[in-house]
Design an enzyme around this catalytic site. Sequence first.
Site, PDB file in Angstrom:
ATOM      1  N   ARG A 168      31.938  64.669  40.236  1.00  0.00           N
ATOM      2  CA  ARG A 168      31.531  63.317  39.797  1.00  0.00           C
ATOM      3  C   ARG A 168      32.251  62.921  38.499  1.00  0.00           C
ATOM      4  NH1 ARG A 168      29.902  64.155  44.077  1.00  0.00           N
ATOM      5  NH2 ARG A 168      27.838  63.756  44.959  1.00  0.00           N
ATOM      6  N   SER A 242      21.838  58.820  43.431  1.00  0.00           N
ATOM      7  CA  SER A 242      21.465  59.893  42.493  1.00  0.00           C
ATOM      8  C   SER A 242      21.624  59.396  41.062  1.00  0.00           C
ATOM      9  CB  SER A 242      22.374  61.107  42.673  1.00  0.00           C
ATOM     10  OG  SER A 242      22.320  61.535  44.000  1.00  0.00           O
ATOM     11  N   GLU A 338      24.418  60.261  36.040  1.00  0.00           N
ATOM     12  CA  GLU A 338      25.585  59.953  36.877  1.00  0.00           C
ATOM     13  C   GLU A 338      25.868  58.450  36.825  1.00  0.00           C
ATOM     14  OE1 GLU A 338      25.636  61.822  40.832  1.00  0.00           O
ATOM     15  OE2 GLU A 338      26.423  59.933  41.621  1.00  0.00           O
TER      16      GLU A 338
HETATM   17  C1  LIG Z   1      21.981  54.358  47.969  1.00  0.00           C
HETATM   18  C2  LIG Z   1      23.151  54.926  47.206  1.00  0.00           C
HETATM   19  C3  LIG Z   1      23.704  56.128  47.626  1.00  0.00           C
HETATM   20  C4  LIG Z   1      24.804  56.682  46.942  1.00  0.00           C
HETATM   21  N1  LIG Z   1      25.322  57.851  47.388  1.00  0.00           N
HETATM   22  C5  LIG Z   1      26.384  58.408  46.743  1.00  0.00           C
HETATM   23  C6  LIG Z   1      26.955  59.631  47.207  1.00  0.00           C
HETATM   24  O1  LIG Z   1      26.519  60.192  48.207  1.00  0.00           O
HETATM   25  N2  LIG Z   1      28.001  60.150  46.509  1.00  0.00           N
HETATM   26  C7  LIG Z   1      28.511  59.538  45.403  1.00  0.00           C
HETATM   27  O2  LIG Z   1      29.458  60.071  44.821  1.00  0.00           O
HETATM   28  N3  LIG Z   1      27.997  58.369  44.955  1.00  0.00           N
HETATM   29  C8  LIG Z   1      26.951  57.794  45.580  1.00  0.00           C
HETATM   30  N4  LIG Z   1      26.421  56.613  45.132  1.00  0.00           N
HETATM   31  C9  LIG Z   1      26.980  55.987  43.916  1.00  0.00           C
HETATM   32  C10 LIG Z   1      28.004  54.856  44.210  1.00  0.00           C
HETATM   33  O3  LIG Z   1      27.923  54.430  45.532  1.00  0.00           O
HETATM   34  C11 LIG Z   1      29.440  55.320  43.941  1.00  0.00           C
HETATM   35  O4  LIG Z   1      29.562  55.760  42.615  1.00  0.00           O
HETATM   36  C12 LIG Z   1      30.461  54.195  44.177  1.00  0.00           C
HETATM   37  O5  LIG Z   1      31.777  54.709  44.102  1.00  0.00           O
HETATM   38  C13 LIG Z   1      30.311  53.054  43.192  1.00  0.00           C
HETATM   39  O6  LIG Z   1      31.130  52.014  43.652  1.00  0.00           O
HETATM   40  P1  LIG Z   1      30.951  50.523  43.141  1.00  0.00           P
HETATM   41  O7  LIG Z   1      32.088  49.740  43.665  1.00  0.00           O
HETATM   42  O8  LIG Z   1      29.598  50.025  43.479  1.00  0.00           O
HETATM   43  O9  LIG Z   1      31.103  50.749  41.588  1.00  0.00           O
HETATM   44  P2  LIG Z   1      30.442  49.918  40.394  1.00  0.00           P
HETATM   45  O10 LIG Z   1      28.989  50.304  40.298  1.00  0.00           O
HETATM   46  O11 LIG Z   1      30.749  48.492  40.508  1.00  0.00           O
HETATM   47  O12 LIG Z   1      31.220  50.546  39.160  1.00  0.00           O
HETATM   48  C14 LIG Z   1      31.071  51.900  38.823  1.00  0.00           C
HETATM   49  C15 LIG Z   1      31.973  52.222  37.629  1.00  0.00           C
HETATM   50  O13 LIG Z   1      33.331  52.109  37.993  1.00  0.00           O
HETATM   51  C16 LIG Z   1      34.006  51.111  37.212  1.00  0.00           C
HETATM   52  N5  LIG Z   1      34.924  50.416  38.140  1.00  0.00           N
HETATM   53  C17 LIG Z   1      34.579  49.824  39.301  1.00  0.00           C
HETATM   54  N6  LIG Z   1      35.677  49.364  39.923  1.00  0.00           N
HETATM   55  C18 LIG Z   1      36.741  49.665  39.141  1.00  0.00           C
HETATM   56  C19 LIG Z   1      38.143  49.445  39.238  1.00  0.00           C
HETATM   57  N7  LIG Z   1      38.689  48.815  40.282  1.00  0.00           N
HETATM   58  N8  LIG Z   1      38.924  49.895  38.238  1.00  0.00           N
HETATM   59  C20 LIG Z   1      38.402  50.545  37.159  1.00  0.00           C
HETATM   60  N9  LIG Z   1      37.086  50.768  37.012  1.00  0.00           N
HETATM   61  C21 LIG Z   1      36.250  50.338  37.994  1.00  0.00           C
HETATM   62  C22 LIG Z   1      32.896  50.233  36.668  1.00  0.00           C
HETATM   63  O14 LIG Z   1      33.275  49.586  35.475  1.00  0.00           O
HETATM   64  C23 LIG Z   1      31.794  51.245  36.463  1.00  0.00           C
HETATM   65  O15 LIG Z   1      31.974  51.953  35.262  1.00  0.00           O
HETATM   66  C24 LIG Z   1      25.328  56.022  45.803  1.00  0.00           C
HETATM   67  C25 LIG Z   1      24.779  54.793  45.393  1.00  0.00           C
HETATM   68  C26 LIG Z   1      23.694  54.254  46.091  1.00  0.00           C
HETATM   69  C27 LIG Z   1      23.118  52.938  45.655  1.00  0.00           C
END
Ligand SMILES: Cc1cc2nc3c(=O)[nH]c(=O)nc-3n(C[C@H](O)[C@H](O)[C@H](O)COP(=O)(O)OP(=O)(O)OC[C@H]3O[C@@H](n4cnc5c(N)ncnc54)[C@H](O)[C@@H]3O)c2cc1C
Length: 342
Positions: A168, A242, A338
């Site tokens: 992570r 998580s 996380e």
């Molecule tokens: C129900 C649920 C289940 C999940 N299960 C998992 C799992 O099994 N495994 C896991 O690893 N994660 C899991 N996650 C966490 C999440 O899905 C991941 O971390 C995902 O990659 C976040 O993507 P996002 O586009 O929503 O990021 P955001 O929440 O929009 O951003 C996350 C971070 O990344 C930065 N960011 C976003 N896009 C960019 C970009 N293009 N360039 C630079 N920085 C950027 C943001 O500024 C922020 O700091 C889960 C979340 C939920 C709600």
Amino acid sequence: MFTFRENVSLFPYNTFHMDVMAKYFSEINTIEDILDAIEAHQLEKLSENGPLILGGGSNLLFTRNFTGLVLRIGNKGIEAVAVGDESVFVKVSAGENWHEFVLWCVDHGYGGLENLSLIPGNVGSCPIQNIGAYGVEVKDAFYSLEAIDLKTGELKVFTLDDCHFGYRDSIFKTELRGKYLIWSVTFKLRLNPVINLEYGAIKQELSAMGIQNPGISDVSKAVCNIRKGKLPDPEVIGNSGSFFKNPTVGLKFAETLKETFPNLVSYSLGNQEVKLAAGWLIEQCGWKGFREGDAGVHESQALVLVNYGNAKGSEILTLAHRVQNSVYERFGVKLEMEVNVV
Ligand SMILES: Cc1cc2nc3c(=O)[nH]c(=O)nc-3n(C[C@H](O)[C@H](O)[C@H](O)COP(=O)(O)OP(=O)(O)OC[C@H]3O[C@@H](n4cnc5c(N)ncnc54)[C@H](O)[C@@H]3O)c2cc1C
């Protein structure tokens, strides 16, 4: 062209359903949008401490209104850029939805990402915390990424080694935090997929589905079934998956803990390190199903903090600190968040 709006609600853009405002908000769909903004020094003008980059908002907890500029990344495109004997290289724009991209790979018979089905969020965010599930991490199929330097506008390529992926974790969460906008990610996928059933639950689900020789499409469906049964749907209950990482401790410390807590759930990482199941630690402290107002710990997943409706980000954060403190008092183990707190 770079354009922005003022005082925009972020409620539709985060899975914790926090009703906070962004002072400035811009949709970035083309490379010109962001290069214009950099050239005109708009990022510094509109955001003293740098802009907040937003993907699907599924790994963010907003605890306050954001007084700077939010950049919502929406560039699209999936392209197989090279094909070898065993692999295909697929370049994907940051604004593509992660799960839809995984399904695209499954439909094309390209193996490597099927165990990561149904993780919310966008492709551009997947390297940030090296998303992982069911025995696979994104680094396992990662080839390179393109990112824009937010100061100079330079497009830089990062290889697997450059990204410093860990559990992570990546360089984008540490020394390069806030410095780059990830614009595209290229994956190296298998033309002859290797099925990864390392996680027992997938095997059980496949046999419940009556499948004996699974392909990647079966694995993807099995993972989706398991996840739907296990995790709260953010459409129904606000959450970010998580909330804490599984902590890593030294082997000696883990052995001492195990003497006092024989049921401790742990996995050896080799090299004298042991990973502990954070959910188990939290559950032992009595938090599972806890609710105060609309902030809570999910009733079947102690690792997931939830917003039942109108919880404030600050209330979720206070609860997270209480959970951390009680786990530390009972087990002497520090839980790291996380989720990105803003
Ligand atoms: C129900 C649920 C289940 C999940 N299960 C998992 C799992 O099994 N495994 C896991 O690893 N994660 C899991 N996650 C966490 C999440 O899905 C991941 O971390 C995902 O990659 C976040 O993507 P996002 O586009 O929503 O990021 P955001 O929440 O929009 O951003 C996350 C971070 O990344 C930065 N960011 C976003 N896009 C960019 C970009 N293009 N360039 C630079 N920085 C950027 C943001 O500024 C922020 O700091 C889960 C979340 C939920 C709600």
